[in-house]
Design a protein around this motif. Structure first.
Motif, mmCIF file in Angstrom:
data_model
loop_
_atom_site.group_PDB
_atom_site.id
_atom_site.type_symbol
_atom_site.label_atom_id
_atom_site.label_comp_id
_atom_site.label_asym_id
_atom_site.label_seq_id
_atom_site.Cartn_x
_atom_site.Cartn_y
_atom_site.Cartn_z
ATOM 1 N N GLN A 27 4.042 1.567 -10.832
ATOM 2 C CA GLN A 27 4.486 2.945 -10.639
ATOM 3 C C GLN A 27 3.414 3.961 -11.034
ATOM 4 O OE1 GLN A 27 8.087 2.882 -13.046
ATOM 5 N NE2 GLN A 27 9.344 2.664 -11.215
ATOM 6 N N GLN A 29 0.240 3.881 -10.464
ATOM 7 C CA GLN A 29 -0.900 3.945 -9.554
ATOM 8 C C GLN A 29 -0.924 5.282 -8.814
ATOM 9 O OE1 GLN A 29 -3.177 1.380 -9.696
ATOM 10 N NE2 GLN A 29 -1.763 0.801 -11.324
ATOM 11 N N THR A 30 -2.102 5.721 -8.462
ATOM 12 C CA THR A 30 -2.213 6.997 -7.753
ATOM 13 C C THR A 30 -1.838 6.873 -6.284
ATOM 14 O OG1 THR A 30 -4.573 6.613 -7.352
ATOM 15 C CG2 THR A 30 -3.979 7.889 -9.312
ATOM 16 N N TYR A 31 -2.004 5.700 -5.700
ATOM 17 C CA TYR A 31 -1.612 5.474 -4.310
ATOM 18 C C TYR A 31 -0.087 5.378 -4.255
ATOM 19 C CZ TYR A 31 -1.668 3.575 0.413
ATOM 20 O OH TYR A 31 -1.485 3.390 1.748
ATOM 21 N N GLN A 32 0.534 6.182 -3.426
ATOM 22 C CA GLN A 32 1.995 6.289 -3.437
ATOM 23 C C GLN A 32 2.708 5.522 -2.328
ATOM 24 O OE1 GLN A 32 3.858 7.796 -5.944
ATOM 25 N NE2 GLN A 32 1.831 7.661 -6.868
ATOM 26 N N GLN A 33 1.980 4.956 -1.386
ATOM 27 C CA GLN A 33 2.599 4.224 -0.272
ATOM 28 C C GLN A 33 2.748 2.756 -0.654
ATOM 29 O OE1 GLN A 33 3.869 5.545 2.291
ATOM 30 N NE2 GLN A 33 2.626 7.157 3.134
ATOM 31 N N TRP A 34 3.678 2.452 -1.534
ATOM 32 C CA TRP A 34 3.861 1.081 -1.985
ATOM 33 C C TRP A 34 5.340 0.736 -2.101
ATOM 34 C CZ3 TRP A 34 6.674 0.596 -6.412
ATOM 35 C CH2 TRP A 34 6.736 1.694 -7.258
ATOM 36 N N GLU A 35 5.583 -0.550 -2.104
ATOM 37 C CA GLU A 35 6.895 -1.075 -2.449
ATOM 38 C C GLU A 35 6.642 -2.259 -3.372
ATOM 39 O OE1 GLU A 35 8.982 -2.791 0.896
ATOM 40 O OE2 GLU A 35 7.295 -4.074 1.421
ATOM 41 N N ASN A 58 14.216 3.913 -8.976
ATOM 42 C CA ASN A 58 13.088 4.031 -8.048
ATOM 43 C C ASN A 58 13.350 3.159 -6.821
ATOM 44 O OD1 ASN A 58 10.639 3.957 -6.656
ATOM 45 N ND2 ASN A 58 9.435 4.079 -8.537
ATOM 46 N N GLN A 60 11.507 2.416 -4.491
ATOM 47 C CA GLN A 60 10.359 1.605 -4.086
ATOM 48 C C GLN A 60 10.380 0.219 -4.740
ATOM 49 O OE1 GLN A 60 7.652 4.958 -5.160
ATOM 50 N NE2 GLN A 60 6.502 4.245 -3.382
#
Length: 65
Positions: A27, A29-35, A58, A60
């Motif tokens: 959670q 991490q700066t990259y937000q396109q994750w699951e 959350n 994600q």
């Protein structure tokens, strides 16, 4: 360049001591396109309860049963 979804697949078995820290690390991490998909192999400790808590706060974070 368009960036895509990153799937973090995390197997776990009796990892209640570490699973919260693991989820929070993803959670943070700066990259937000994750699951994050957590695969619990029938833990006998309270791993599932901890994972369920994160799932409710959350979308994600998911589990695979």
């Amino acid at each position: 360049m368009e960036k895509g979804l990153v799937s973090v697949i995390t197997p776990t078995y009796n990892c209640a001591k570490f699973i919260g820290e693991t989820i929070e690390s993803v959670q943070a991490q700066t990259y937000q396109q994750w699951e994050m998909i957590i695969v619990d192999d029938c833990s006998t400790d309270n791993t599932k309860e901890i994972v369920d808590k994160y799932i409710t706060i959350n979308e994600q974070v998911r589990d695979f049963a």
